[in-house]
Design an enzyme around this catalytic site. Structure first.
Site, mmCIF file in Angstrom:
data_model
loop_
_atom_site.group_PDB
_atom_site.id
_atom_site.type_symbol
_atom_site.label_atom_id
_atom_site.label_comp_id
_atom_site.label_asym_id
_atom_site.label_seq_id
_atom_site.Cartn_x
_atom_site.Cartn_y
_atom_site.Cartn_z
ATOM 1 N N ASN A 1 -2.949 9.246 -2.270
ATOM 2 C CA ASN A 1 -1.605 9.800 -2.382
ATOM 3 C C ASN A 1 -1.011 9.334 -3.714
ATOM 4 O OD1 ASN A 1 -1.718 10.887 0.277
ATOM 5 N ND2 ASN A 1 -1.222 8.886 1.096
ATOM 6 N N ILE B 1 -3.709 -1.897 8.281
ATOM 7 C CA ILE B 1 -3.077 -2.593 9.412
ATOM 8 C C ILE B 1 -2.459 -1.628 10.421
ATOM 9 C CG2 ILE B 1 -2.683 -4.743 8.139
ATOM 10 C CD1 ILE B 1 0.290 -3.887 7.925
ATOM 11 N N HIS C 1 -4.358 3.313 -4.339
ATOM 12 C CA HIS C 1 -5.222 2.965 -3.212
ATOM 13 C C HIS C 1 -5.808 4.238 -2.613
ATOM 14 C CE1 HIS C 1 -1.156 3.463 -1.551
ATOM 15 N NE2 HIS C 1 -1.713 3.766 -0.383
#
Length: 115
Positions: free
Chosen positions: A86, A31, A99
Site C-alpha cells: 500500500n 499482529i 512494507h
C-alpha cells in the site's frame, strides 16, 4: 526515523515474531492477521513509501520480492500467495515505512478489490 514503528522493530525496541532476517530486510508476522498466513516484509533502511523510493532502493525492494515465495511457503502458503504494498493515503498505507504484506493460506485469498 527514531519514532517509526517499523524502525523500532528493526532496532529490537519492539518485539516481533520474526520469520526472516538478512542484511537488507526483516519479515515478521502481522499482529492483526487477515489470513492464516500474514507476514510483513520491510527494508531495514527507512523508506517512507514507494512514492519516495529512488533508484538507490532498487536492490532492497528487489530483495523483498525475491524472498516472498520462500517466506510464504515456509509459513504454510504452499500453493500461492498475494503480495501487497500500500502506498500513501489513497493506497491505504497505515505505517509510513515501506512494507509488503504476504497473505495466503490453503484457501484462495479472494477478490483483489471491493467495488
Amino acid at each position: 526515523m527514531q519514532d517509526c514503528l517499523f524502525c523500532r522493530i528493526v532496532r529490537g525496541e519492539i518485539p516481533a515474531a520474526i520469520v526472516h532476517e538478512d542484511e537488507w530486510v526483516l519479515a515478521f508476522k502481522d499482529i492483526q492477521p487477515q489470513r492464516p498466513v500474514h507476514v510483513l516484509v520491510i527494508p531495514k533502511k527507512h523508506i517512507t513509501s514507494l512514492a519516495e523510493a529512488t533508484e538507490a532502493d532498487t536492490e532492497v525492494l528487489g530483495r523483498m520480492l525475491a524472498i516472498a515465495n520462500r517466506i510464504a511457503v515456509d509459513q504454510g502458503s504452499t500453493d500461492g500467495f498475494r503480495s501487497i504494498i500500500n502506498t500513501g493515503r489513497v493506497g491505504g498505507q497505515e505505517v509510513m515505512h515501506v512494507h509488503m504484506h504476504i497473505v495466503g493460506g490453503q484457501e484462495p485469498v479472494g477478490p483483489m478489490l471491493k467495488r
